[in-house]
Design an enzyme around this catalytic site. Structure first.
Site, mmCIF file in Angstrom:
data_model
loop_
_atom_site.group_PDB
_atom_site.id
_atom_site.type_symbol
_atom_site.label_atom_id
_atom_site.label_comp_id
_atom_site.label_asym_id
_atom_site.label_seq_id
_atom_site.Cartn_x
_atom_site.Cartn_y
_atom_site.Cartn_z
ATOM 1 N N ARG A 135 1.642 -6.746 -10.416
ATOM 2 C CA ARG A 135 2.108 -5.981 -9.247
ATOM 3 C C ARG A 135 2.539 -6.859 -8.082
ATOM 4 O O ARG A 135 3.132 -6.365 -7.123
ATOM 5 C CB ARG A 135 1.037 -4.986 -8.792
ATOM 6 C CG ARG A 135 -0.259 -5.625 -8.307
ATOM 7 C CD ARG A 135 -1.216 -4.556 -7.776
ATOM 8 N NE ARG A 135 -2.459 -5.187 -7.287
ATOM 9 C CZ ARG A 135 -3.316 -4.599 -6.469
ATOM 10 N NH1 ARG A 135 -3.092 -3.348 -6.078
ATOM 11 N NH2 ARG A 135 -4.418 -5.211 -6.053
ATOM 12 N N GLU A 152 -4.108 8.197 -10.603
ATOM 13 C CA GLU A 152 -3.565 7.045 -11.325
ATOM 14 C C GLU A 152 -3.596 7.311 -12.829
ATOM 15 O O GLU A 152 -4.667 7.368 -13.437
ATOM 16 C CB GLU A 152 -4.389 5.817 -10.957
ATOM 17 C CG GLU A 152 -4.439 5.611 -9.443
ATOM 18 C CD GLU A 152 -5.669 4.916 -8.950
ATOM 19 O OE1 GLU A 152 -6.167 4.012 -9.663
ATOM 20 O OE2 GLU A 152 -6.150 5.252 -7.852
ATOM 21 N N ARG A 165 0.876 -1.208 0.000
ATOM 22 C CA ARG A 165 0.000 0.000 0.000
ATOM 23 C C ARG A 165 0.896 1.236 0.000
ATOM 24 O O ARG A 165 1.149 1.855 1.064
ATOM 25 C CB ARG A 165 -0.898 -0.018 1.225
ATOM 26 C CG ARG A 165 -1.894 1.111 1.288
ATOM 27 C CD ARG A 165 -3.103 0.930 0.456
ATOM 28 N NE ARG A 165 -3.775 -0.347 0.724
ATOM 29 C CZ ARG A 165 -4.644 -0.905 -0.122
ATOM 30 N NH1 ARG A 165 -4.907 -0.307 -1.267
ATOM 31 N NH2 ARG A 165 -5.234 -2.055 0.164
ATOM 32 N N ASP A 219 -13.815 7.914 -5.752
ATOM 33 C CA ASP A 219 -13.278 6.841 -6.607
ATOM 34 C C ASP A 219 -13.820 7.086 -8.018
ATOM 35 O O ASP A 219 -14.847 6.559 -8.416
ATOM 36 C CB ASP A 219 -13.732 5.470 -6.095
ATOM 37 C CG ASP A 219 -12.878 4.348 -6.681
ATOM 38 O OD1 ASP A 219 -12.934 3.223 -6.137
ATOM 39 O OD2 ASP A 219 -12.157 4.595 -7.666
ATOM 40 N N HIS A 272 -0.563 3.424 -10.479
ATOM 41 C CA HIS A 272 -1.505 3.696 -9.387
ATOM 42 C C HIS A 272 -0.813 4.507 -8.269
ATOM 43 O O HIS A 272 -0.595 4.002 -7.179
ATOM 44 C CB HIS A 272 -1.997 2.338 -8.856
ATOM 45 C CG HIS A 272 -3.168 2.374 -7.936
ATOM 46 N ND1 HIS A 272 -3.172 3.039 -6.737
ATOM 47 C CD2 HIS A 272 -4.400 1.799 -8.020
ATOM 48 C CE1 HIS A 272 -4.331 2.874 -6.130
ATOM 49 N NE2 HIS A 272 -5.101 2.140 -6.889
HETATM 50 O O1 TA6 Z 1 -7.800 3.392 -7.022
HETATM 51 C C1 TA6 Z 1 -8.928 2.824 -7.513
HETATM 52 C C2 TA6 Z 1 -9.152 1.451 -6.897
HETATM 53 O O2 TA6 Z 1 -9.646 0.579 -7.877
HETATM 54 C C3 TA6 Z 1 -10.081 1.577 -5.700
HETATM 55 O O3 TA6 Z 1 -11.396 1.128 -6.041
HETATM 56 C C4 TA6 Z 1 -9.417 0.721 -4.617
HETATM 57 O O4 TA6 Z 1 -9.811 -0.635 -4.745
HETATM 58 C C5 TA6 Z 1 -7.958 0.953 -4.957
HETATM 59 O O5 TA6 Z 1 -7.917 0.873 -6.379
HETATM 60 C C6 TA6 Z 1 -6.963 0.056 -4.243
HETATM 61 O O6 TA6 Z 1 -7.045 -1.238 -4.725
HETATM 62 P P1 TA6 Z 1 -6.168 -2.379 -3.981
HETATM 63 O O7 TA6 Z 1 -6.484 -3.653 -4.689
HETATM 64 O O8 TA6 Z 1 -4.709 -1.984 -4.131
HETATM 65 O O9 TA6 Z 1 -6.583 -2.349 -2.528
#
Ligand code: TA6
Length: 298
Positions: A98, A270, A62, A211, A167
């Site tokens: 990833r 992103e 994260r 979002d 992202h």
């Molecule tokens: O940033 C958009 C998104 O698709 C959100 O809906 C949220 O799920 C985020 O990505 C993080 O995703 P992750 O799978 O890394 O927890």
């Protein structure tokens, strides 16, 4: 000639490199070729690293810039052309790149910049459920700005369609005070309201879970942070769409790798190829998704 120091580090189960110079410091994990943090000398951190981050094999950290490829988000929410590329049972969120180790191709100084290049050999036929032959590379250039170029080259003999995103998690003093400029007047998809299409009025400010998928985005977007008196700039190419995300209170509570109040100090912009901006590569064709991240103290 700039001088860069490159050290290897272990964070939990992940092999990392810490790269520092008299201008900035960068932490990169081999897993996902993922930038985990980026800070310029004399400034607060620029890319955000969760203080409850989990460094475990097979789980994206994260932080920083996870590479979402060969699809973005929920595969079922992608165009059919992207969905049709996958023949597996379970499609993980944000694709297959990833959470696996990439190969470091090289780290070299070039004038005042340092170039770090990674490749994901698995992308050439060894990704579970995704049997296509695509050369996938990430070039990271550290100079005054931090520039990322994700290059996909179709090495097969049939067209391949992908969606993708860099992202990026940005650090802000307080998301309540931050605003995003460059989105004024753009159409966007409100994923929290049954994916209906809306139009952005003015700059984007944050008053709740956010979002959104912005369409026909300009080359430059910026984050204005009044408290830290900083403007973060994102200059992109090869992209006409961008996702802006903040989990806010309830979603943050549900994330084991984010502090309950972590949402207040971050936001994601992103740089993407999603929705009507997905990429179809003819055999031999290449696509570069690029973003340069800079900042200026205001
Ligand atoms: O940033 C958009 C998104 O698709 C959100 O809906 C949220 O799920 C985020 O990505 C993080 O995703 P992750 O799978 O890394 O927890």
């Amino acid at each position: 000639m700039a001088t860069f120091k490159v050290e290897t580090e272990q964070h939990g189960e992940l092999n990392c490199w810490r790269i520092s110079s008299d201008r900035a410091e960068l932490l990169i994990a081999q897993q996902g070729a993922q930038i985990l943090s980026y800070q310029r000398v004399g400034e607060p951190p620029l890319l955000w690293l969760s203080d409850q981050a989990i460094f475990r094999k097979g789980k994206s950290v994260r932080a920083g810039v996870p590479v979402c490829w060969p699809w973005f988000g929920n595969l079922q929410r992608n165009p059919g052309t992207v969905q049709a590329m996958f023949h597996g049972a379970e499609a993980p969120a944000h694709g297959l790149a990833r959470d696996r180790d990439w190969q470091l191709l090289g780290i070299e100084e070039a004038g005042t910049s340092l170039r770090i290049e990674f490749e994901l050999p698995d992308a050439q036929g060894d990704l579970p459920g995704w049997p296509h032959d695509v050369e996938l590379k990430l070039l990271i250039v550290l100079d005054d700005a931090l520039e990322l170029t994700l290059t996909s080259r179709n090495m097969g003999n049939a067209p391949v369609t992908i969606s993708q995103a860099l992202h990026s998690y940005f650090a802000v003093s307080d998301v309540h005070q931050a605003r995003v400029e460059g989105v004024e007047g753009l159409d966007y998809i409100e994923t929290l309201a049954d994916w209906e299409q809306r139009q952005q009025q003015g700059a984007l400010t944050f008053t709740g879970e956010t979002d959104r998928i912005y369409l026909d985005t300009p080359k430059q977007l910026s984050i204005v942070d009044p408290h830290w008196q900083r403007r973060i700039t994102l200059t992109s190419s090869g992209s006409r769409s961008a996702v802006i995300w903040n989990p806010w209170i309830d979603k943050a509570k549900g994330l084991a790798d984010m502090a309950d109040d972590g949402w207040q100090r971050m936001l994601c912009i992103e740089t993407a190829n999603v929705r009507d901006d997905v990429v179809t590569l003819a055999p031999g064709q290449r696509h570069d998704l690029r973003v340069a991240i800079g900042s200026e103290m205001t």
